[in-house]
Design a protein around this motif. Sequence first.
Motif, mmCIF file in Angstrom:
data_model
loop_
_atom_site.group_PDB
_atom_site.id
_atom_site.type_symbol
_atom_site.label_atom_id
_atom_site.label_comp_id
_atom_site.label_asym_id
_atom_site.label_seq_id
_atom_site.Cartn_x
_atom_site.Cartn_y
_atom_site.Cartn_z
ATOM 1 N N ARG A 70 0.845 -1.210 0.000
ATOM 2 C CA ARG A 70 0.000 0.000 0.000
ATOM 3 C C ARG A 70 0.879 1.258 0.000
ATOM 4 O O ARG A 70 0.533 2.256 -0.634
ATOM 5 N N ARG B 11 -5.222 3.534 3.289
ATOM 6 C CA ARG B 11 -6.447 2.743 3.173
ATOM 7 C C ARG B 11 -7.562 3.485 2.438
ATOM 8 O O ARG B 11 -8.741 3.238 2.666
ATOM 9 N N ASN C 144 -6.907 1.195 -2.562
ATOM 10 C CA ASN C 144 -7.532 -0.135 -2.685
ATOM 11 C C ASN C 144 -7.650 -0.567 -4.138
ATOM 12 O O ASN C 144 -7.420 -1.728 -4.468
ATOM 13 N N ARG D 120 -10.017 -7.489 -6.482
ATOM 14 C CA ARG D 120 -8.667 -7.504 -5.921
ATOM 15 C C ARG D 120 -8.217 -8.950 -5.671
ATOM 16 O O ARG D 120 -7.088 -9.323 -6.012
#
Length: 230
Positions: A40, A91, A96, A179
């Motif tokens: 991330r 986040r 995402n 994902r």
Amino acid sequence: SSHRINIAIDGPAGAGKSTVARLVANALQYIYVDTGAMYRAVTAIALERGLSSEQEAEIGLLARELAIELLPGDDGQRVLAGGSDITAKLRTHEVNRNVSAVSAIEAVRRRMADLQRRMADSKGVVMDGRDIGTHVLPDAELKVFLTASPRERALRRFKELGDNPGITLDQLEIDIAERDRKDQEREFAPLLQAPDARYLDSTGLSVQEVADRISEWGRAATRTISAGEK
Ligand code: CDP
Ligand code: CDP
């Protein structure tokens, strides 16, 4: 005894890996490593620099130069990239939607796996991700493949978003499924259950029940190793 092992927890999004891994690490007094936060971080910095996930060579270079550090914080792990705290940026819906494409870049994965192996070098680590048992720590003494039904995983994530989710439950379930599909289908180190991993379906189980079960497996593995060395 002083025997410490490494514990690998893999599985799809929303399975409870980070929540449970943190509790297991506390119970055993081990270090928790959230590898998803590292992917991330690369994604957030790439987006911040105006790169799109198709710019694989540029993102590969970025991943190689970027100093990523994981630090324990009051409310969970903090992530530093190039010295600055970017935890709050990890986040977002934007991250995402791009993180699986960024994570599929081989140069990114090689670099992250290097860093992760170093973190696990002296044992006593609980590491969660997608490829920890299969690729990063194939010798981990305990491997768990943690999952739950897709609807339950989406619902867990939706509840975390509070009063202003910014997304519907249905859309969230679609994003998560997308994902998972990309994570499973990528060529290099995909999401996959290791043959020697224990499969644990947490649908209908509480966080504590799952953490207790894994901690107990961890203690049992430690005892087996200690007994073998006597
Ligand atoms: O917590 P959640 O399951 O939503 O995601 P995460 O664990 O933070 O991981 C985010 C993304 O990073 C995953 O969807 C994968 O694309 C990637 N990832 C990976 O490729 N390999 C890992 N070991 C960990 C995460
Ligand atoms: O890391 P991963 O994406 O696998 O999941 P997570 O970030 O730990 O999020 C899981 C969410 O589901 C958290 O809000 C947990 O409180 C909740 N939950 C769980 O993890 N395990 C259960 N057995 C039940 C709920």
